[in-house]
Design an enzyme around this catalytic site. Sequence first.
Site, PDB file in Angstrom:
ATOM      1  N   CYS A  22       6.203 -32.290 -14.394  1.00  0.00           N
ATOM      2  CA  CYS A  22       6.679 -30.916 -14.264  1.00  0.00           C
ATOM      3  C   CYS A  22       7.815 -30.871 -13.258  1.00  0.00           C
ATOM      4  O   CYS A  22       7.758 -31.527 -12.212  1.00  0.00           O
ATOM      5  CB  CYS A  22       5.525 -30.023 -13.801  1.00  0.00           C
ATOM      6  SG  CYS A  22       5.966 -28.291 -13.604  1.00  0.00           S
ATOM      7  N   GLU A  78       4.512 -24.646 -21.054  1.00  0.00           N
ATOM      8  CA  GLU A  78       5.353 -23.547 -20.558  1.00  0.00           C
ATOM      9  C   GLU A  78       4.597 -22.220 -20.541  1.00  0.00           C
ATOM     10  O   GLU A  78       4.771 -21.411 -19.614  1.00  0.00           O
ATOM     11  CB  GLU A  78       6.636 -23.437 -21.388  1.00  0.00           C
ATOM     12  CG  GLU A  78       7.522 -24.682 -21.372  1.00  0.00           C
ATOM     13  CD  GLU A  78       7.786 -25.231 -19.980  1.00  0.00           C
ATOM     14  OE1 GLU A  78       7.941 -24.435 -19.029  1.00  0.00           O
ATOM     15  OE2 GLU A  78       7.818 -26.469 -19.826  1.00  0.00           O
TER      16      GLU A  78
END
EC number: 3.5.1.88
Length: 204
Positions: free
Chosen positions: A131, A175
């Site tokens: 991430c 997401e």
Amino acid sequence: MSAQDKLIKAQHLIDMNDIIREGNPTLRAVAKEVEFPLSDDDIILGEKMMQFLKHSQDPVMGEKLGLRAGVGLAAPQIDVSKRIIAVLVPNPEDSEGNPPKEAYSMEEVLYNPKIVSHSVQDAALADGEGCLSVDRVVEGYVVRHARVTVEYYDKHNEKHRIKLKGYNAIVVQHEIDHINGVLFYDRINAKNPFEAKEGMLILN
């Protein structure tokens, strides 16, 4: 000046300095839905997010701006607590190194995306997930749904419903987690990070 006001300035290119890191409370908040018809500011923000992903995947621009390559970005990662995500998944070259006919398997900015149905089967990436907001490696299977149906609006205020599987399904779930205050390592089994339950799909 709000974070969004700064980000949407014509001359501004989103870079790693704009991306907040774990520990920032915005990453743990449930983001607000955007209102329709979309404001110009929200449309521009989505375009800037997609521009960042394209720059991050371009060797020249990525190096120039000092970017980590990414396939997805959620508005909370740039300190804007709104339900906006951008996804840019490139297609691979063929076995002979030729470029794909279509550059991307998914290229979309999704406003107010939500998962409306999903498979019983779980899936995880063999190599785990990373991430842009997490500057460390967290090993383990990030358990997600193998297939999802997602509803969202595009920048033209039109509603879509899409079915996703494989890598694209994983990226979109990652997401959507961001706009719900969830980080990928929340989905790793802390006691047994590489536990693969029966029937779970491991994606290489």
